[in-house]
Design a protein around this motif. Sequence first.
Motif, PDB file in Angstrom:
ATOM      1  N   ASP A   1     -19.118  21.886   7.560  1.00  0.00           N
ATOM      2  CA  ASP A   1     -18.325  21.138   8.532  1.00  0.00           C
ATOM      3  C   ASP A   1     -17.216  20.409   7.781  1.00  0.00           C
ATOM      4  OD1 ASP A   1     -17.252  19.550  10.475  1.00  0.00           O
ATOM      5  OD2 ASP A   1     -19.156  18.736  11.191  1.00  0.00           O
ATOM      6  N   GLY A   2     -15.975  20.705   8.119  1.00  0.00           N
ATOM      7  CA  GLY A   2     -14.846  20.115   7.408  1.00  0.00           C
ATOM      8  C   GLY A   2     -14.689  18.626   7.610  1.00  0.00           C
ATOM      9  N   THR A   3     -15.352  18.068   8.635  1.00  0.00           N
ATOM     10  CA  THR A   3     -15.218  16.620   8.889  1.00  0.00           C
ATOM     11  C   THR A   3     -16.145  15.792   8.009  1.00  0.00           C
ATOM     12  OG1 THR A   3     -16.875  16.686  10.671  1.00  0.00           O
ATOM     13  CG2 THR A   3     -14.565  17.023  11.293  1.00  0.00           C
ATOM     14  N   TRP A   4     -17.124  16.414   7.359  1.00  0.00           N
ATOM     15  CA  TRP A   4     -18.057  15.681   6.513  1.00  0.00           C
ATOM     16  C   TRP A   4     -17.298  14.958   5.410  1.00  0.00           C
ATOM     17  CZ3 TRP A   4     -19.882  15.974   1.381  1.00  0.00           C
ATOM     18  CH2 TRP A   4     -21.058  15.253   1.124  1.00  0.00           C
ATOM     19  N   LEU A   5     -17.378  13.629   5.429  1.00  0.00           N
ATOM     20  CA  LEU A   5     -16.661  12.784   4.462  1.00  0.00           C
ATOM     21  C   LEU A   5     -15.168  13.109   4.419  1.00  0.00           C
ATOM     22  CD1 LEU A   5     -19.021  12.268   1.386  1.00  0.00           C
ATOM     23  CD2 LEU A   5     -18.271  10.581   3.059  1.00  0.00           C
ATOM     24  N   SER A   6     -14.656  13.680   5.508  1.00  0.00           N
ATOM     25  CA  SER A   6     -13.243  14.046   5.616  1.00  0.00           C
ATOM     26  C   SER A   6     -12.822  14.981   4.479  1.00  0.00           C
ATOM     27  CB  SER A   6     -12.348  12.795   5.601  1.00  0.00           C
ATOM     28  OG  SER A   6     -11.037  13.084   5.990  1.00  0.00           O
ATOM     29  N   ILE A   7     -13.748  15.818   4.044  1.00  0.00           N
ATOM     30  CA  ILE A   7     -13.483  16.659   2.875  1.00  0.00           C
ATOM     31  C   ILE A   7     -12.338  17.632   3.123  1.00  0.00           C
ATOM     32  CG2 ILE A   7     -15.235  18.393   3.518  1.00  0.00           C
ATOM     33  CD1 ILE A   7     -15.772  18.691   0.477  1.00  0.00           C
ATOM     34  N   SER A   8     -12.263  18.197   4.334  1.00  0.00           N
ATOM     35  CA  SER A   8     -11.200  19.159   4.612  1.00  0.00           C
ATOM     36  C   SER A   8      -9.827  18.492   4.561  1.00  0.00           C
ATOM     37  CB  SER A   8     -11.418  19.805   5.986  1.00  0.00           C
ATOM     38  OG  SER A   8     -10.406  20.748   6.264  1.00  0.00           O
ATOM     39  N   ARG A   9      -9.680  17.381   5.288  1.00  0.00           N
ATOM     40  CA  ARG A   9      -8.388  16.698   5.311  1.00  0.00           C
ATOM     41  C   ARG A   9      -8.009  16.165   3.938  1.00  0.00           C
ATOM     42  NH1 ARG A   9      -9.357  13.727  11.126  1.00  0.00           N
ATOM     43  NH2 ARG A   9      -7.759  14.865  12.298  1.00  0.00           N
ATOM     44  N   THR A  10      -8.987  15.722   3.166  1.00  0.00           N
ATOM     45  CA  THR A  10      -8.693  15.196   1.835  1.00  0.00           C
ATOM     46  C   THR A  10      -7.982  16.244   0.989  1.00  0.00           C
ATOM     47  OG1 THR A  10     -10.596  13.695   1.901  1.00  0.00           O
ATOM     48  CG2 THR A  10      -9.692  14.237  -0.269  1.00  0.00           C
ATOM     49  N   PHE A  11      -8.489  17.468   0.994  1.00  0.00           N
ATOM     50  CA  PHE A  11      -7.888  18.515   0.172  1.00  0.00           C
ATOM     51  C   PHE A  11      -6.668  19.150   0.834  1.00  0.00           C
ATOM     52  CE2 PHE A  11     -12.141  18.325  -1.757  1.00  0.00           C
ATOM     53  CZ  PHE A  11     -11.783  18.249  -3.087  1.00  0.00           C
ATOM     54  N   VAL A  12      -6.696  19.271   2.159  1.00  0.00           N
ATOM     55  CA  VAL A  12      -5.556  19.877   2.856  1.00  0.00           C
ATOM     56  C   VAL A  12      -4.287  19.056   2.667  1.00  0.00           C
ATOM     57  CG1 VAL A  12      -4.596  20.366   5.149  1.00  0.00           C
ATOM     58  CG2 VAL A  12      -6.896  21.147   4.566  1.00  0.00           C
ATOM     59  N   PHE A  13      -4.412  17.718   2.742  1.00  0.00           N
ATOM     60  CA  PHE A  13      -3.229  16.864   2.646  1.00  0.00           C
ATOM     61  C   PHE A  13      -2.986  16.316   1.235  1.00  0.00           C
ATOM     62  CE2 PHE A  13      -4.310  16.445   7.224  1.00  0.00           C
ATOM     63  CZ  PHE A  13      -3.129  16.965   7.734  1.00  0.00           C
ATOM     64  N   LEU A  14      -3.839  16.667   0.285  1.00  0.00           N
ATOM     65  CA  LEU A  14      -3.669  16.216  -1.099  1.00  0.00           C
ATOM     66  C   LEU A  14      -2.295  16.559  -1.678  1.00  0.00           C
ATOM     67  CD1 LEU A  14      -4.825  14.956  -3.698  1.00  0.00           C
ATOM     68  CD2 LEU A  14      -5.832  17.198  -4.230  1.00  0.00           C
ATOM     69  N   PRO A  15      -1.732  17.758  -1.436  1.00  0.00           N
ATOM     70  CA  PRO A  15      -0.409  18.055  -1.996  1.00  0.00           C
ATOM     71  C   PRO A  15       0.668  17.067  -1.560  1.00  0.00           C
ATOM     72  CG  PRO A  15      -1.446  20.064  -1.180  1.00  0.00           C
ATOM     73  CD  PRO A  15      -2.301  18.924  -0.720  1.00  0.00           C
ATOM     74  N   PHE A  16       0.582  16.553  -0.339  1.00  0.00           N
ATOM     75  CA  PHE A  16       1.586  15.615   0.152  1.00  0.00           C
ATOM     76  C   PHE A  16       1.440  14.251  -0.530  1.00  0.00           C
ATOM     77  CE2 PHE A  16       0.980  18.754   3.511  1.00  0.00           C
ATOM     78  CZ  PHE A  16       2.289  19.173   3.694  1.00  0.00           C
ATOM     79  N   PHE A  17       0.202  13.855  -0.816  1.00  0.00           N
ATOM     80  CA  PHE A  17      -0.027  12.592  -1.528  1.00  0.00           C
ATOM     81  C   PHE A  17       0.546  12.681  -2.938  1.00  0.00           C
ATOM     82  CE2 PHE A  17      -2.550   9.660  -4.121  1.00  0.00           C
ATOM     83  CZ  PHE A  17      -2.504   8.495  -3.366  1.00  0.00           C
ATOM     84  N   ILE A  18       0.272  13.784  -3.620  1.00  0.00           N
ATOM     85  CA  ILE A  18       0.767  13.965  -4.989  1.00  0.00           C
ATOM     86  C   ILE A  18       2.293  14.067  -4.998  1.00  0.00           C
ATOM     87  CG2 ILE A  18       0.815  15.583  -6.919  1.00  0.00           C
ATOM     88  CD1 ILE A  18      -2.148  16.099  -6.430  1.00  0.00           C
ATOM     89  N   ALA A  19       2.857  14.772  -4.017  1.00  0.00           N
ATOM     90  CA  ALA A  19       4.317  14.885  -3.931  1.00  0.00           C
ATOM     91  C   ALA A  19       4.943  13.509  -3.731  1.00  0.00           C
ATOM     92  CB  ALA A  19       4.699  15.817  -2.784  1.00  0.00           C
ATOM     93  N   GLY A  20       4.348  12.687  -2.886  1.00  0.00           N
ATOM     94  CA  GLY A  20       4.863  11.341  -2.663  1.00  0.00           C
ATOM     95  C   GLY A  20       4.763  10.480  -3.897  1.00  0.00           C
ATOM     96  N   TYR A  21       3.673  10.620  -4.628  1.00  0.00           N
ATOM     97  CA  TYR A  21       3.460   9.823  -5.838  1.00  0.00           C
ATOM     98  C   TYR A  21       4.546  10.106  -6.881  1.00  0.00           C
ATOM     99  CZ  TYR A  21       1.132   7.769  -9.888  1.00  0.00           C
ATOM    100  OH  TYR A  21       0.851   7.012 -11.004  1.00  0.00           O
ATOM    101  N   HIS A  22       4.943  11.345  -7.003  1.00  0.00           N
ATOM    102  CA  HIS A  22       5.928  11.721  -8.017  1.00  0.00           C
ATOM    103  C   HIS A  22       7.352  11.771  -7.475  1.00  0.00           C
ATOM    104  CE1 HIS A  22       2.922  12.655 -11.060  1.00  0.00           C
ATOM    105  NE2 HIS A  22       2.242  13.356 -10.162  1.00  0.00           N
ATOM    106  N   PHE A  23       7.527  11.421  -6.225  1.00  0.00           N
ATOM    107  CA  PHE A  23       8.829  11.570  -5.587  1.00  0.00           C
ATOM    108  C   PHE A  23       9.849  10.576  -6.130  1.00  0.00           C
ATOM    109  CE2 PHE A  23      11.888  10.828  -2.135  1.00  0.00           C
ATOM    110  CZ  PHE A  23      12.291  12.125  -1.896  1.00  0.00           C
ATOM    111  N   SER A  24      11.067  11.047  -6.293  1.00  0.00           N
ATOM    112  CA  SER A  24      12.167  10.205  -6.756  1.00  0.00           C
ATOM    113  C   SER A  24      13.133   9.958  -5.603  1.00  0.00           C
ATOM    114  CB  SER A  24      12.900  10.885  -7.920  1.00  0.00           C
ATOM    115  OG  SER A  24      14.114  10.223  -8.201  1.00  0.00           O
ATOM    116  N   PHE A  25      13.240   8.719  -5.167  1.00  0.00           N
ATOM    117  CA  PHE A  25      14.132   8.403  -4.053  1.00  0.00           C
ATOM    118  C   PHE A  25      15.592   8.612  -4.448  1.00  0.00           C
ATOM    119  CE2 PHE A  25      16.907   5.335  -1.894  1.00  0.00           C
ATOM    120  CZ  PHE A  25      16.774   5.799  -0.594  1.00  0.00           C
ATOM    121  N   GLU A  26      15.899   8.421  -5.718  1.00  0.00           N
ATOM    122  CA  GLU A  26      17.280   8.578  -6.165  1.00  0.00           C
ATOM    123  C   GLU A  26      17.804   9.981  -5.860  1.00  0.00           C
ATOM    124  OE1 GLU A  26      14.859   7.187  -7.940  1.00  0.00           O
ATOM    125  OE2 GLU A  26      15.602   5.119  -7.805  1.00  0.00           O
ATOM    126  N   LYS A  27      16.964  10.997  -6.051  1.00  0.00           N
ATOM    127  CA  LYS A  27      17.386  12.369  -5.755  1.00  0.00           C
ATOM    128  C   LYS A  27      17.594  12.568  -4.258  1.00  0.00           C
ATOM    129  CE  LYS A  27      15.163  14.444  -9.813  1.00  0.00           C
ATOM    130  NZ  LYS A  27      14.147  15.416 -10.308  1.00  0.00           N
TER     131      LYS A  27
END
Length: 350
Positions: free
Chosen positions: A156-182
């Motif tokens: 079940d993908g809702t268990w501990l939100s495991i599915s959403r955690t990994f599905v949206f992980l790329p967006f979290f990492i992209a935001g962390y490294h994002f440069s507003f200047e660009k």
Amino acid sequence: MSANPIQAPGETFFLNLRFLLILCVFVGNAIEPLITRLDSMHSLYMWIFTFHMPLFVFVTGYFAKHNLTGEAGRKILLQISFQYIIFQTLYSLMDVTVFQVKNIHHSFFAPYLLIWFLASHIGWRLLLLMMHKCSAVQQLAISITLGVLVGYLQMDGTWLSISRTFVFLPFFIAGYHFSFEKLEQMLTIKARRFALSISLLLFAVILLSGADIAPGWLYGNMTYGQLDHHEWYAGIYRLCLYLLQIIAGAAFLSIVPQGASLLTEYGRRTLYVFLLHGFIIRFAAVSPLYQYIQNDWTALIVVIGAIVLTMMLSQTVVRKWTSPVIEPSVQWALAMQRRAFGYIGATGKH
């Protein structure tokens, strides 16, 4: 006014974006009961869900730049954990006592409705810390791979939100490294107009074509099996969805103002809107309200109401009265942690 000064144009832009996104969250949740009855609300709902969750995770990653590690990082993780426990308990109690909802399994291992974001936020931070030795490109590649592979799990993908955690992980990492200047260099008038036209075009396509993506794909909370896709190549669908979300998210950025305004201050208090608006949505769902919404004009009242309530929940008086629950103090826990590590260190020397 918030006690936190605006540090940089990038912070101003992302605070403005964060408020506009929480506005979309409230509107999206408010119109959900109408999407099976009104094509306009279905199209608006679909349009919102093509970008608002990925962008919200992206913004969260951006603001994690300064408090991912060290004591600041530990403080944030403790606070999110307490928020999860408090609101998972409150929403579950409301279901049992006030709404008397039947046949719902309440568990701390199954995040309640919007509380998934808190569980996943903890996961995103821990996963990024685990990948700290990898470059930004490697982290993104790993996260996209994990986001695709998690759909193949036989669980079940809702268990501990495991599915959403990994599905949206790329967006979290992209935001962390994002440069507003660009981004600032690219946000020319022409680029904004083009991006806005793309966003409007996307909405028009959804409205006129009656496009209907299974909600589980947009929510990111279901495995491929739960979505009735057992093909070995089901992961390709997620890659295509990632592309759609990137385009929709980038297009939405065109409407975000860069200057400081009331939106910026409201953007500092989106956590309050996020955690409290669910109670309003639940009360509205069990009330006779939606029985009176029969056409687009009356549905517009719901949209306007959601916008007004978002602004009301962003007021400083709401923060004043609810901050002990929404932002609970964790200093005592940090002090206990320091004493425990100090004791272990002292014991180890003997």
